[in-house]
Scaffold this active site. Structure first.
Site, PDB file in Angstrom:
ATOM      1  N   ARG A  73      -8.231  11.507  19.038  1.00  0.00           N
ATOM      2  CA  ARG A  73      -8.043  11.124  20.440  1.00  0.00           C
ATOM      3  C   ARG A  73      -7.560  12.324  21.264  1.00  0.00           C
ATOM      4  NH1 ARG A  73      -5.079   5.572  20.974  1.00  0.00           N
ATOM      5  NH2 ARG A  73      -4.575   6.325  18.923  1.00  0.00           N
TER       6      ARG A  73
ATOM      7  N   GLY B 125     -10.352   4.389  12.344  1.00  0.00           N
ATOM      8  CA  GLY B 125      -9.818   4.697  13.683  1.00  0.00           C
ATOM      9  C   GLY B 125     -10.808   5.454  14.556  1.00  0.00           C
ATOM     10  N   ILE B 126     -11.486   6.444  13.994  1.00  0.00           N
ATOM     11  CA  ILE B 126     -12.458   7.219  14.777  1.00  0.00           C
ATOM     12  C   ILE B 126     -13.767   6.439  14.908  1.00  0.00           C
ATOM     13  CG2 ILE B 126     -13.806   9.364  14.840  1.00  0.00           C
ATOM     14  CD1 ILE B 126     -11.515  10.694  13.229  1.00  0.00           C
TER      15      ILE B 126
ATOM     16  N   ASN C   4     -13.420   3.562  17.397  1.00  0.00           N
ATOM     17  CA  ASN C   4     -12.956   3.802  18.768  1.00  0.00           C
ATOM     18  C   ASN C   4     -13.589   4.963  19.499  1.00  0.00           C
ATOM     19  OD1 ASN C   4     -10.797   1.758  18.821  1.00  0.00           O
ATOM     20  ND2 ASN C   4      -9.964   2.992  17.155  1.00  0.00           N
TER      21      ASN C   4
ATOM     22  N   GLY D   6      -8.591  10.020   6.810  1.00  0.00           N
ATOM     23  CA  GLY D   6      -9.507  10.360   5.710  1.00  0.00           C
ATOM     24  C   GLY D   6     -10.885   9.812   6.066  1.00  0.00           C
TER      25      GLY D   6
ATOM     26  N   ASN E 187       0.859  -1.183   0.000  1.00  0.00           N
ATOM     27  CA  ASN E 187       0.000   0.000   0.000  1.00  0.00           C
ATOM     28  C   ASN E 187       0.898   1.237   0.000  1.00  0.00           C
ATOM     29  OD1 ASN E 187      -1.747   2.063   0.571  1.00  0.00           O
ATOM     30  ND2 ASN E 187      -2.828   0.995   2.211  1.00  0.00           N
TER      31      ASN E 187
ATOM     32  N   HIS F 144     -11.970   4.843  -0.823  1.00  0.00           N
ATOM     33  CA  HIS F 144     -12.138   3.906   0.302  1.00  0.00           C
ATOM     34  C   HIS F 144     -13.039   2.726  -0.090  1.00  0.00           C
ATOM     35  CE1 HIS F 144     -11.494   7.353   3.444  1.00  0.00           C
ATOM     36  NE2 HIS F 144     -10.364   6.693   3.233  1.00  0.00           N
TER      37      HIS F 144
ATOM     38  N   LYS G 174       3.061   0.864   3.297  1.00  0.00           N
ATOM     39  CA  LYS G 174       2.708  -0.196   4.238  1.00  0.00           C
ATOM     40  C   LYS G 174       2.874  -1.506   3.501  1.00  0.00           C
ATOM     41  CE  LYS G 174      -1.033   0.906   7.383  1.00  0.00           C
ATOM     42  NZ  LYS G 174      -2.479   0.822   7.519  1.00  0.00           N
TER      43      LYS G 174
ATOM     44  N   GLU H 153      -8.364  -3.018   5.515  1.00  0.00           N
ATOM     45  CA  GLU H 153      -8.234  -2.886   4.062  1.00  0.00           C
ATOM     46  C   GLU H 153      -7.185  -3.838   3.503  1.00  0.00           C
ATOM     47  OE1 GLU H 153      -8.133   1.544   4.550  1.00  0.00           O
ATOM     48  OE2 GLU H 153      -9.087   1.465   2.586  1.00  0.00           O
TER      49      GLU H 153
ATOM     50  N   ARG I  51      -2.665  -1.848  -3.445  1.00  0.00           N
ATOM     51  CA  ARG I  51      -3.736  -0.867  -3.389  1.00  0.00           C
ATOM     52  C   ARG I  51      -3.424   0.194  -4.439  1.00  0.00           C
ATOM     53  NH1 ARG I  51      -4.352   4.043   0.631  1.00  0.00           N
ATOM     54  NH2 ARG I  51      -6.375   4.793  -0.080  1.00  0.00           N
TER      55      ARG I  51
ATOM     56  N   ARG J 262      -8.167  17.497   5.907  1.00  0.00           N
ATOM     57  CA  ARG J 262      -8.873  17.927   4.693  1.00  0.00           C
ATOM     58  C   ARG J 262     -10.200  18.592   5.050  1.00  0.00           C
ATOM     59  NH1 ARG J 262      -8.528  12.274   1.626  1.00  0.00           N
ATOM     60  NH2 ARG J 262      -7.111  11.644   3.261  1.00  0.00           N
TER      61      ARG J 262
ATOM     62  N   HIS K  68     -16.748   5.408   6.970  1.00  0.00           N
ATOM     63  CA  HIS K  68     -15.329   5.118   7.213  1.00  0.00           C
ATOM     64  C   HIS K  68     -14.694   6.410   7.760  1.00  0.00           C
ATOM     65  CE1 HIS K  68     -11.302   3.305   6.188  1.00  0.00           C
ATOM     66  NE2 HIS K  68     -11.008   4.571   6.428  1.00  0.00           N
ATOM     67  N   LEU K  69     -14.375   6.410   9.049  1.00  0.00           N
ATOM     68  CA  LEU K  69     -13.873   7.617   9.697  1.00  0.00           C
ATOM     69  C   LEU K  69     -12.467   7.374  10.231  1.00  0.00           C
ATOM     70  CD1 LEU K  69     -17.098   8.345  11.803  1.00  0.00           C
ATOM     71  CD2 LEU K  69     -16.594   9.124   9.479  1.00  0.00           C
TER      72      LEU K  69
END
Ligand code: AMP
Length: 398
Positions: free
Chosen positions: A279, A325-326, A329, A207, A9, A175, A16, A380, A86, A236, A203-204
């Site tokens: 966070r 992530g958001i 969590n 991005g 990716n 995404h 990654k 992903e 990706r 963004r 999807h938070l």
């Protein structure tokens, strides 16, 4: 160890690389950052310390360093059976993942005008893997492919039609891999068939995007020609009034400045003047830092507006799904967002929300909620590994 799938990716300045076994269990995942800069480095679990990437290491050097460390750690003792990449933009050419050959490479290159920061580095990733593993089948998995089912009324902008006809200016959406995974996973958890399941998938992460999925197909999404449109994101802006361009001319802000500002200095970071990290923002807001609270409020309100906008594309809704992530969590973001949607009939159970639905198959809705609400962790890389395995035919050949 043998029989692995390698997932690559390439971001604009990061890389990654993940390894999976053939049952799609993740074996390891390495990261390289600040690529193209003096202080570029890679980190691989199991290897002590960061690996410096000599001479302003780019994606190719980073990939070579990571693979050589995988080999030293005995994680990769033979070539992978398939490699999944990706690829950010597949334009209107790719409706699904594609086995990479010269034609596919050329088509990815042709789409580079639509994603100048991403497609060229995706191609570099493909070249680097071809050099090291010339025999392994490679598959391109496109962020945009899942959204190629958008109907015309959802993908066209109300600008002169020739922009679309001559230059391909339209909404593509991104995404896609994650939204696709949400659709399949929500269906599985609800005991339904994916092709008969309708969800809104939020999807938070750093991005952010949201997609309406009707009977397993994407029918509306918040990102557009580029991943700048739609929700408020880490750095963004998401939607803005295009009139801002004119206004800022009077402030001597150039097009390049504006590009940087809207992509890298806006969103949660721009509003809070502190950080793009949700966070940290949550902690600051709790301590009474007003700009952080404002950033969270704008983020959640925009998201709520988009959730109701997505309902225009659906005739039924099996679940609203949060991920990233958001989304996975932040109980606070979910509750604040849905507090704007009481009229639509969304209600979540605070105790389930605090546990992120972990003990309830993802479910966090209250008994009297009109719709189910779920939290589903995205992966992903795993979806890319799965697509690479299926599309490459690696299993059939064995
Ligand atoms: P991603 O791009 O999916 O890795 O998501 C990154 C975002 O998720 C950042 O804004 C993080 O602050 C946020 N995030 C990760 N963990 C948490 C958490 N426990 N609470 C709130 N936000 C989180």
């Amino acid at each position: 160890m043998s029989d692995t799938i390698l997932v690559v990716n390439c971001g604009s300045s990061s890389l990654k690389v993940a390894l999976f076994d053939l049952n799609l269990n993740q074996l390891t995942s390495a990261l390289a950052e600040r690529l193209g800069k003096q202080d570029a480095f890679a980190s691989v679990p199991g290897y002590s310390g960061d690996i410096p990437l000599a001479g302003e290491g780019g994606h190719r050097e980073a990939f070579q360093a990571i693979v050589s460390t995988f080999r030293d750690l005995n994680l990769l003792t033979s070539p992978p059976v398939a490699i999944g990449h990706r690829v950010v933009h597949g334009g209107e050419t790719f409706r699904e993942a594609a086995l990479i050959n010269d034609d596919v490479r050329r088509a990815i290159e042709e789409c580079a005008g639509l994603a100048p920061l991403h497609n060229p580095v995706n191609l570099t990733g493909i070249e680097a893997t071809t050099e090291l593993f010339p025999e392994a089948p490679q598959v391109a998995v496109f962020d945009t492919a899942f959204h190629q089912t958008l109907p015309r009324h959802a993908y066209l902008y109300a600008v002169p039609y020739r922009f679309y006809r001559d230059w391909g200016v339209r909404r593509y959406g991104f995404h896609g891999t994650s939204h696709n995974f949400m659709a399949t996973e929500a269906a599985r958890l609800l005991g339904k068939v994916p092709g008969e399941t309708s969800i809104i998938s939020a999807h938070l992460g750093n991005g952010c995007s949201i997609t309406a999925i009707r009977d397993g197909r994407s029918v509306d999404t918040s990102m557009g020609l580029t991943p700048l449109e739609g929700l408020v994101m880490g750095t963004r802006s998401g939607d803005i009034d295009p009139g801002l361009f004119d206004f800022l001319k009077t402030k001597e802000i150039s097009a390049e400045d504006l590009h940087r500002i809207l992509n890298n200095e806006s969103g949660l970071l721009g509003l809070s003047e502190k950080t793009n990290d949700m966070r940290t923002l949550s902690e600051l807001a709790e301590q009474g830092h007003e700009p952080s609270l404002v950033a969270i409020e704008v983020f959640c309100f925009r998201l709520a507006r988009y959730i109701s906008a997505m309902m225009a594309s659906l005739s039924e809704l099996d679940a609203l799904v949060f991920t990233g992530g958001i989304g996975e969590n932040s109980a606070m973001v979910r509750i604040r967002t849905l507090s704007h949607l009481k009229l639509a009939g969304f209600a979540i159970e605070p105790s389930l929300n605090q546990q992120h639905g972990k003990q309830t198959n993802g479910r966090i809705d209250r008994e009297d909620s009109r719709f189910k609400v779920m939290v589903i962790p995205t992966n992903e890389e795993r979806v890319i590994a799965s697509e690479a395995l299926q599309t490459s035919g690696a299993i059939r050949q064995r």
